[in-house]
Scaffold this motif. Structure first.
Motif, PDB file in Angstrom:
ATOM      1  N   ASP A  48      -1.250 -57.858 -41.547  1.00  0.00           N
ATOM      2  CA  ASP A  48      -0.462 -58.845 -40.529  1.00  0.00           C
ATOM      3  C   ASP A  48      -1.004 -58.422 -39.045  1.00  0.00           C
ATOM      4  N   ASN A  49      -0.497 -59.413 -38.239  1.00  0.00           N
ATOM      5  CA  ASN A  49      -1.072 -59.391 -36.680  1.00  0.00           C
ATOM      6  C   ASN A  49      -0.007 -58.598 -35.787  1.00  0.00           C
ATOM      7  N   THR A  50       1.219 -57.989 -36.550  1.00  0.00           N
ATOM      8  CA  THR A  50       2.233 -57.504 -35.691  1.00  0.00           C
ATOM      9  C   THR A  50       2.845 -56.404 -36.669  1.00  0.00           C
ATOM     10  N   VAL A  51       3.143 -55.312 -35.887  1.00  0.00           N
ATOM     11  CA  VAL A  51       3.829 -54.344 -36.234  1.00  0.00           C
ATOM     12  C   VAL A  51       5.146 -54.357 -36.234  1.00  0.00           C
ATOM     13  N   ASP A  52       6.054 -54.139 -37.128  1.00  0.00           N
ATOM     14  CA  ASP A  52       7.290 -54.513 -37.222  1.00  0.00           C
ATOM     15  C   ASP A  52       8.047 -53.513 -36.344  1.00  0.00           C
ATOM     16  N   PRO A  53       8.551 -53.637 -34.988  1.00  0.00           N
ATOM     17  CA  PRO A  53       9.262 -52.712 -34.054  1.00  0.00           C
ATOM     18  C   PRO A  53      10.341 -51.726 -34.503  1.00  0.00           C
ATOM     19  N   GLU A  54      11.009 -52.450 -35.615  1.00  0.00           N
ATOM     20  CA  GLU A  54      12.204 -51.826 -36.172  1.00  0.00           C
ATOM     21  C   GLU A  54      11.988 -50.717 -37.251  1.00  0.00           C
ATOM     22  N   THR A  55      10.860 -50.868 -37.953  1.00  0.00           N
ATOM     23  CA  THR A  55      10.734 -49.951 -38.876  1.00  0.00           C
ATOM     24  C   THR A  55       9.141 -49.144 -38.708  1.00  0.00           C
ATOM     25  N   GLY A  56       8.606 -49.827 -37.692  1.00  0.00           N
ATOM     26  CA  GLY A  56       7.281 -49.147 -37.438  1.00  0.00           C
ATOM     27  C   GLY A  56       6.433 -49.103 -38.381  1.00  0.00           C
ATOM     28  N   THR A  57       6.327 -50.285 -39.365  1.00  0.00           N
ATOM     29  CA  THR A  57       5.336 -50.257 -40.303  1.00  0.00           C
ATOM     30  C   THR A  57       4.782 -51.695 -40.209  1.00  0.00           C
ATOM     31  N   ILE A  58       3.563 -51.985 -40.794  1.00  0.00           N
ATOM     32  CA  ILE A  58       2.944 -53.057 -40.638  1.00  0.00           C
ATOM     33  C   ILE A  58       2.549 -53.462 -42.189  1.00  0.00           C
ATOM     34  N   LYS A  59       2.727 -54.875 -42.391  1.00  0.00           N
ATOM     35  CA  LYS A  59       2.562 -55.482 -43.618  1.00  0.00           C
ATOM     36  C   LYS A  59       0.876 -55.512 -44.136  1.00  0.00           C
ATOM     37  N   LEU A  60       0.383 -55.296 -45.444  1.00  0.00           N
ATOM     38  CA  LEU A  60      -0.806 -55.550 -45.794  1.00  0.00           C
ATOM     39  C   LEU A  60      -0.306 -56.505 -47.035  1.00  0.00           C
ATOM     40  N   LYS A  61      -1.803 -57.120 -47.602  1.00  0.00           N
ATOM     41  CA  LYS A  61      -1.598 -57.901 -48.841  1.00  0.00           C
ATOM     42  C   LYS A  61      -2.795 -57.640 -49.619  1.00  0.00           C
ATOM     43  N   GLY A  62      -2.777 -57.526 -50.711  1.00  0.00           N
ATOM     44  CA  GLY A  62      -3.781 -57.516 -51.687  1.00  0.00           C
ATOM     45  C   GLY A  62      -3.847 -58.338 -52.781  1.00  0.00           C
ATOM     46  N   THR A  63      -4.720 -59.206 -53.011  1.00  0.00           N
ATOM     47  CA  THR A  63      -5.114 -60.160 -54.130  1.00  0.00           C
ATOM     48  C   THR A  63      -5.609 -59.766 -55.349  1.00  0.00           C
ATOM     49  N   PHE A  64      -5.182 -60.070 -56.512  1.00  0.00           N
ATOM     50  CA  PHE A  64      -5.321 -59.511 -57.582  1.00  0.00           C
ATOM     51  C   PHE A  64      -5.569 -60.960 -58.555  1.00  0.00           C
ATOM     52  N   GLN A  65      -6.489 -60.889 -59.444  1.00  0.00           N
ATOM     53  CA  GLN A  65      -7.035 -62.086 -60.295  1.00  0.00           C
ATOM     54  C   GLN A  65      -5.884 -62.366 -61.209  1.00  0.00           C
ATOM     55  N   ASN A  66      -5.577 -61.181 -61.808  1.00  0.00           N
ATOM     56  CA  ASN A  66      -4.209 -61.135 -62.790  1.00  0.00           C
ATOM     57  C   ASN A  66      -4.479 -62.072 -63.753  1.00  0.00           C
ATOM     58  N   SER A  67      -5.786 -61.991 -64.487  1.00  0.00           N
ATOM     59  CA  SER A  67      -6.179 -62.881 -65.732  1.00  0.00           C
ATOM     60  C   SER A  67      -5.262 -62.498 -66.878  1.00  0.00           C
ATOM     61  N   LEU A 100       0.878 -49.727 -66.655  1.00  0.00           N
ATOM     62  CA  LEU A 100      -0.318 -50.995 -66.632  1.00  0.00           C
ATOM     63  C   LEU A 100      -0.564 -51.145 -65.425  1.00  0.00           C
ATOM     64  N   ALA A 101      -1.725 -50.988 -64.999  1.00  0.00           N
ATOM     65  CA  ALA A 101      -2.404 -51.105 -63.903  1.00  0.00           C
ATOM     66  C   ALA A 101      -3.302 -52.366 -63.495  1.00  0.00           C
ATOM     67  N   SER A 102      -3.350 -52.936 -62.378  1.00  0.00           N
ATOM     68  CA  SER A 102      -4.323 -53.905 -62.132  1.00  0.00           C
ATOM     69  C   SER A 102      -4.996 -53.739 -60.747  1.00  0.00           C
ATOM     70  N   SER A 103      -6.167 -54.019 -60.658  1.00  0.00           N
ATOM     71  CA  SER A 103      -6.928 -53.751 -59.533  1.00  0.00           C
ATOM     72  C   SER A 103      -7.180 -55.044 -58.774  1.00  0.00           C
ATOM     73  N   GLY A 104      -7.210 -54.946 -57.319  1.00  0.00           N
ATOM     74  CA  GLY A 104      -7.513 -56.063 -56.744  1.00  0.00           C
ATOM     75  C   GLY A 104      -8.173 -55.598 -55.296  1.00  0.00           C
ATOM     76  N   GLN A 105      -8.361 -56.526 -54.515  1.00  0.00           N
ATOM     77  CA  GLN A 105      -8.927 -56.397 -53.017  1.00  0.00           C
ATOM     78  C   GLN A 105      -7.898 -56.508 -51.916  1.00  0.00           C
ATOM     79  N   LEU A 106      -7.899 -55.716 -50.961  1.00  0.00           N
ATOM     80  CA  LEU A 106      -7.231 -55.855 -49.832  1.00  0.00           C
ATOM     81  C   LEU A 106      -7.512 -57.273 -48.986  1.00  0.00           C
ATOM     82  N   SER A 107      -6.623 -58.233 -48.729  1.00  0.00           N
ATOM     83  CA  SER A 107      -7.078 -59.368 -48.171  1.00  0.00           C
ATOM     84  C   SER A 107      -6.397 -59.767 -47.034  1.00  0.00           C
ATOM     85  N   PHE A 108      -5.446 -59.037 -46.474  1.00  0.00           N
ATOM     86  CA  PHE A 108      -4.802 -59.368 -45.457  1.00  0.00           C
ATOM     87  C   PHE A 108      -4.076 -58.241 -44.660  1.00  0.00           C
TER      88      PHE A 108
END
Length: 411
Positions: free
Chosen positions: A264-283, A254-262
């Motif tokens: 993060d302003n900081t890269v996690d120095p411990e994991t070398g990753t950065i957080k992103l956030k997508g917003t879904f209408q989820n009707s 079951l798939a839903s489609s949304g848009q990249l909305s965020f």
């Protein structure tokens, strides 16, 4: 005489042994001289199509808003106006507290206000009268100042009384606790009759599930690429979860489609990753807060890419290669350069042309120049046990890359 017999016996045994050896070796010679056996294989056609460039990650669904509802005053909980797990709208009444004490307090401060307003009005009239007498020289300045000061003090008392009335009315309003947002209620932590304290515990938590956010992380090396494509357009985010509904095919996605909305302003120095956030209408409420989902972030689309199934590409000491089937059904090993993976397909940079046929199953028995034959398709039985029309065992099996591109791993 004995020697002659022994020699004759040895000669006969030697002739017999030689005959047996010749007889045993003759079939091997005949078999070696026969035509080479063909190898049954499954093949697919190399296709050229538009393929999305994507990044994959594991995401976690978060409520768009989460509010813990608390009481702003202390009192007895008299009524609960909803059920646990019920959808509520902003402003809907959730709880009612005992109002009797607060109503009495409101009546008391309103009485004080009316009394002090009357006294202030009289003091102002007296001050105005003494002002006229002061002009005529009948009273002293000191007496006039006392009446004016008394009138000003009573005016200030009226202002304080009005504030007390407003505060009492506000406290009375707090006995009706309403929903601050539209969302879905969770577990009810208090029952009717309990004494609640001001700003103590959450009476209930409301999550806004339409829309929702999906939080995921990507390696910091991919951040410049995401920012570059995001500057040009809004990036699409897909979230997929496995379906456990018995009315639908087992394991379906079951798939839903949304848009990249965020981002993060900081890269996690411990994991070398950065957080992103997508917003879904989820009707349709496919996504639920706290759920883990497979996330696919689509950056762009590569036009007219050359693709083959993943099963066709093999790894050797000199790199990746495929077996290409020529028109005379002989196999040829050809090195290829793999560009990236896209779902069940592999994008080929060099080594293949659209329309060529490649082996997807049976490569272990193949060598250069080997003859191949396509595997027979399995017979599919129609209802009643009879073979379905057009599905005879003499039909060859030939795989083809699906027309619809499946989002795959990023570069």
């Amino acid at each position: 005489m004995t020697c002659k017999r022994n020699l004759l016996f040895l000669s006969a045994a030697g002739v017999l042994t030689a005959s047996l050896l010749v007889g045993c070796s003759q079939p091997e010679k005949t078999a070696a001289q026969g035509p080479p056996a063909t190898v049954p294989v499954t093949i697919a056609t190399v296709e050229q199509k538009d393929v999305p460039i994507t990044l994959r990650a594991i995401g976690n669904v978060e409520a768009f808003q989460t509010v813990g509802v608390k009481s702003q005053i202390s009192g007895e909980l008299q009524e609960v106006h909803f059920r646990e797990g019920q959808d509520v709208t902003k402003g809907q009444l959730l709880f009612s507290l005992d109002q009797r004490q607060l109503k009495a307090e409101l009546a008391r401060v309103e009485g004080n206000l009316r009394r002090d307003e009357a006294q202030a009005k009289n003091a102002r009239v007296q001050a105005e009268r003494y002002a006229a007498l002061l002009k005529e020289g009948v009273v002293a300045q000191q007496q006039y100042d006392q009446f004016v000061s008394n009138a000003d003090a009573l005016d200030a008392t009226v202002i304080a009384d009005r504030a007390a009335v407003e505060y009492a009315r506000l406290q009375l309003q707090y006995t009706r606790i309403t929903a601050p947002i539209t969302g879905r209620t969770g577990n009810l932590d208090v029952d009717r009759g309990n004494i609640v304290k001001a700003n103590d515990i959450n009476l209930v938590t409301i999550n806004q599930v339409t829309p929702v956010n999906v939080l995921f992380s990507i390696p910091e090396q991919q951040l410049p690429e995401v920012k570059r494509y995001m500057a040009a357009r809004t990036l699409r985010v897909d979230a997929a979860t496995r379906n456990d509904d018995p009315s639908k095919p087992a394991g379906s996605v079951l798939a839903s489609s949304g848009q990249l909305s965020f981002i993060d302003n900081t890269v996690d120095p411990e994991t070398g990753t950065i957080k992103l956030k997508g917003t879904f209408q989820n009707s349709d409420r496919t996504l639920w807060p706290g759920q883990f989902v497979d996330v696919v972030l689509t950056l762009t689309t590569e036009p007219r890419a050359i693709v083959v199934p993943q099963q066709a590409v093999q790894s050797g000491q000199k790199g990746s290669y495929v077996f290409v089937v020529s028109p005379d059904n002989t196999a040829d090993m050809r090195p290829v350069t793999v560009k990236r993976t896209s779902g069940n397909d592999i994008v080929i940079a060099t080594g293949l042309q659209p329309g060529e046929r490649v082996v997807t199953d049976g490569q272990l028995r193949l060598t250069r120049g080997a003859k191949v034959e396509m595997k027979r398709a399995p017979t599919s039985a129609a209802p009643g046990g009879e073979p379905a029309a057009g599905s005879g065992s003499d039909q060859p099996t030939e795989k083809s890359v699906p027309k619809s591109a499946t989002p795959g791993a990023g570069k």
